[in-house]
Scaffold this motif. Structure first.
Motif, mmCIF file in Angstrom:
data_model
loop_
_atom_site.group_PDB
_atom_site.id
_atom_site.type_symbol
_atom_site.label_atom_id
_atom_site.label_comp_id
_atom_site.label_asym_id
_atom_site.label_seq_id
_atom_site.Cartn_x
_atom_site.Cartn_y
_atom_site.Cartn_z
ATOM 1 N N PHE A 233 -89.036 55.093 -51.056
ATOM 2 C CA PHE A 233 -89.934 56.224 -51.302
ATOM 3 C C PHE A 233 -89.332 57.553 -50.871
ATOM 4 C CE2 PHE A 233 -93.551 53.872 -52.691
ATOM 5 C CZ PHE A 233 -93.422 52.629 -52.087
ATOM 6 N N ARG A 234 -88.691 57.535 -49.694
ATOM 7 C CA ARG A 234 -88.335 58.825 -49.073
ATOM 8 C C ARG A 234 -86.832 59.077 -49.028
ATOM 9 N NH1 ARG A 234 -92.726 56.532 -46.973
ATOM 10 N NH2 ARG A 234 -94.631 57.778 -47.032
ATOM 11 N N TRP B 188 -91.075 59.021 -54.235
ATOM 12 C CA TRP B 188 -91.889 60.214 -53.961
ATOM 13 C C TRP B 188 -91.152 61.502 -54.317
ATOM 14 C CZ3 TRP B 188 -95.459 57.554 -54.795
ATOM 15 C CH2 TRP B 188 -96.135 56.667 -53.939
ATOM 16 N N ASN C 137 -82.050 48.765 -39.801
ATOM 17 C CA ASN C 137 -82.280 49.786 -40.826
ATOM 18 C C ASN C 137 -80.947 50.375 -41.287
ATOM 19 O OD1 ASN C 137 -84.655 50.792 -42.110
ATOM 20 N ND2 ASN C 137 -84.225 52.813 -41.249
ATOM 21 N N ALA D 60 -89.645 49.345 -47.708
ATOM 22 C CA ALA D 60 -88.941 49.425 -48.998
ATOM 23 C C ALA D 60 -87.441 49.204 -48.869
ATOM 24 C CB ALA D 60 -89.213 50.788 -49.636
ATOM 25 N N THR E 124 -87.698 50.264 -42.866
ATOM 26 C CA THR E 124 -88.854 51.154 -42.947
ATOM 27 C C THR E 124 -88.571 52.441 -42.174
ATOM 28 O OG1 THR E 124 -91.247 51.386 -42.620
ATOM 29 C CG2 THR E 124 -90.044 50.035 -41.003
ATOM 30 N N SER E 125 -89.076 53.555 -42.727
ATOM 31 C CA SER E 125 -88.748 54.871 -42.155
ATOM 32 C C SER E 125 -89.621 55.212 -40.953
ATOM 33 C CB SER E 125 -88.941 55.956 -43.229
ATOM 34 O OG SER E 125 -90.303 55.965 -43.652
HETATM 35 N N1 APR Z 1 -80.912 48.440 -46.070
HETATM 36 C C1 APR Z 1 -81.722 48.717 -45.013
HETATM 37 N N2 APR Z 1 -82.511 49.806 -44.938
HETATM 38 C C2 APR Z 1 -82.498 50.646 -46.001
HETATM 39 C C3 APR Z 1 -81.688 50.433 -47.141
HETATM 40 C C4 APR Z 1 -80.875 49.266 -47.148
HETATM 41 N N3 APR Z 1 -80.056 48.979 -48.179
HETATM 42 N N4 APR Z 1 -81.894 51.461 -48.005
HETATM 43 C C5 APR Z 1 -82.803 52.279 -47.430
HETATM 44 N N5 APR Z 1 -83.159 51.801 -46.222
HETATM 45 C C6 APR Z 1 -84.118 52.375 -45.261
HETATM 46 C C7 APR Z 1 -84.104 53.874 -45.198
HETATM 47 O O1 APR Z 1 -83.152 54.311 -44.221
HETATM 48 C C8 APR Z 1 -85.542 54.187 -44.756
HETATM 49 O O2 APR Z 1 -85.648 54.201 -43.339
HETATM 50 O O3 APR Z 1 -85.408 52.014 -45.721
HETATM 51 C C9 APR Z 1 -86.341 53.007 -45.303
HETATM 52 C C10 APR Z 1 -87.203 53.388 -46.496
HETATM 53 O O4 APR Z 1 -88.191 54.274 -46.031
HETATM 54 P P1 APR Z 1 -89.387 54.691 -47.021
HETATM 55 O O5 APR Z 1 -88.807 55.070 -48.344
HETATM 56 O O6 APR Z 1 -90.231 55.681 -46.274
HETATM 57 O O7 APR Z 1 -90.187 53.334 -47.253
HETATM 58 P P2 APR Z 1 -91.248 52.655 -46.281
HETATM 59 O O8 APR Z 1 -90.891 52.873 -44.846
HETATM 60 O O9 APR Z 1 -91.423 51.254 -46.750
HETATM 61 O O10 APR Z 1 -92.606 53.476 -46.616
HETATM 62 C C11 APR Z 1 -93.777 53.009 -45.986
HETATM 63 O O11 APR Z 1 -95.086 54.578 -47.247
HETATM 64 O O12 APR Z 1 -95.453 55.663 -49.203
HETATM 65 C C12 APR Z 1 -95.919 54.635 -48.416
HETATM 66 O O13 APR Z 1 -97.071 52.745 -49.140
HETATM 67 C C13 APR Z 1 -95.802 53.316 -49.124
HETATM 68 O O14 APR Z 1 -95.309 51.168 -48.154
HETATM 69 C C14 APR Z 1 -94.863 52.506 -48.238
HETATM 70 C C15 APR Z 1 -94.951 53.221 -46.899
#
Ligand code: APR
Length: 233
Positions: free
Chosen positions: A22-23, A29, A199, A11, A174-175
């Protein structure tokens, strides 16, 4: 190295296009409990709420624009001499709208609809409703074609093959909180691929990566792509 580049996106790559993560603070969430809107049980309990959640995300995604990070990955696919494949956890279409073609949506897409009665798939309308009949079997059992918690992600056989033949693995935005995606870096490293985490902040799996690059994706990804392409002259 004109090798194969395998990229996992989350995301965070779409955050600067205005789509929520999401987080993070204020993330999806924190607004909707995932057990209510992203599980088969939640859908069974309250399908109207689930359709409302995905209708809103479908509208947001349609209104969003790809950002420089999406465009940079499309440039990498076009100009890199080796294969470039994106494994995305995202359900928006911003990679494709930026020009990427080799994209696998392991969590499905907002653009897809699925009948939970007969398994038929079709292009989702902008607004889905619980009472909508399936175009194939007529049952009022339509749902977004998105993979929910507890369900099996799509394309996993192809994904394991891509990871087993990667020369370079990058995780972007991604987290590292959700499996199996969070384990992809270990699979790539096991076959000798170089690994980089790009990230905003260190993820839960940051220690699995050989290299890290922190900052907003719209800045870090174009810089990383330019450096990769310069490596091949
Ligand atoms: N540039 C780069 N990274 C970013 C930015 C940005 N501008 N903004 C946020 N982030 C990073 C955050 O630091 C975090 O590590 O993006 C990550 C978002 O993490 P999540 O919200 O957990 O999203 P994601 O990792 O895609 O979640 C995985 O979980 O809930 C399920 O199906 C859902 O596909 C999703 C999966």
């Amino acid at each position: 190295m004109t090798g194969k580049i395998v990229i996992l996106t989350g995301a965070g790559i779409s955050a600067e296009s205005g789509l929520g993560t999401f987080r993070d603070a204020g993330g999806l969430w924190t607004q909707y409990p995932p057990e209510d809107v992203a599980t088969p049980e939640g859908f069974h309990r309250n399908p109207d709420l689930v359709h409302e959640f995905y209708n809103a995300r479908r509208a947001n995604a349609a209104a969003a624009q790809p950002n420089p990070a999406h465009h940079a990955l499309a440039r990498l696919e076009r100009d890199h001499p080796g294969e470039v494949v994106i494994l995305t956890q995202n359900v928006d279409a911003l990679h494709e709208r930026a020009g990427s073609h080799n994209v696998l949506h392991m969590h499905g897409t907002l653009a897809g609809a699925l009948c939970s009665a007969c398994g038929a798939r079709w292009d989702a309308p902008e607004t889905m409703r619980t009472a909508d009949p399936c175009p194939a079997c007529g049952a009022p059992a339509t749902r977004p074609d998105v993979v929910w918690f507890g369900e099996v992600p799509y394309f996993m056989d192809a994904i394991w093959d891509h990871l087993a033949t990667a020369d370079l693995f990058a995780a972007i935005g991604t987290s590292g909180e959700v499996y199996p995606a969070a384990a992809f870096v270990q699979e790539a490293a096991r076959v000798g691929a170089h690994t980089i985490e790009i990230n905003l902040a260190p993820s839960a799996t940051v220690s699995d990566f050989a290299e890290t690059c922190f900052g907003p994706a719209s800045e870090t990804v174009p810089q990383w792509v330019a450096a990769e392409l310069a490596r091949h002259g």
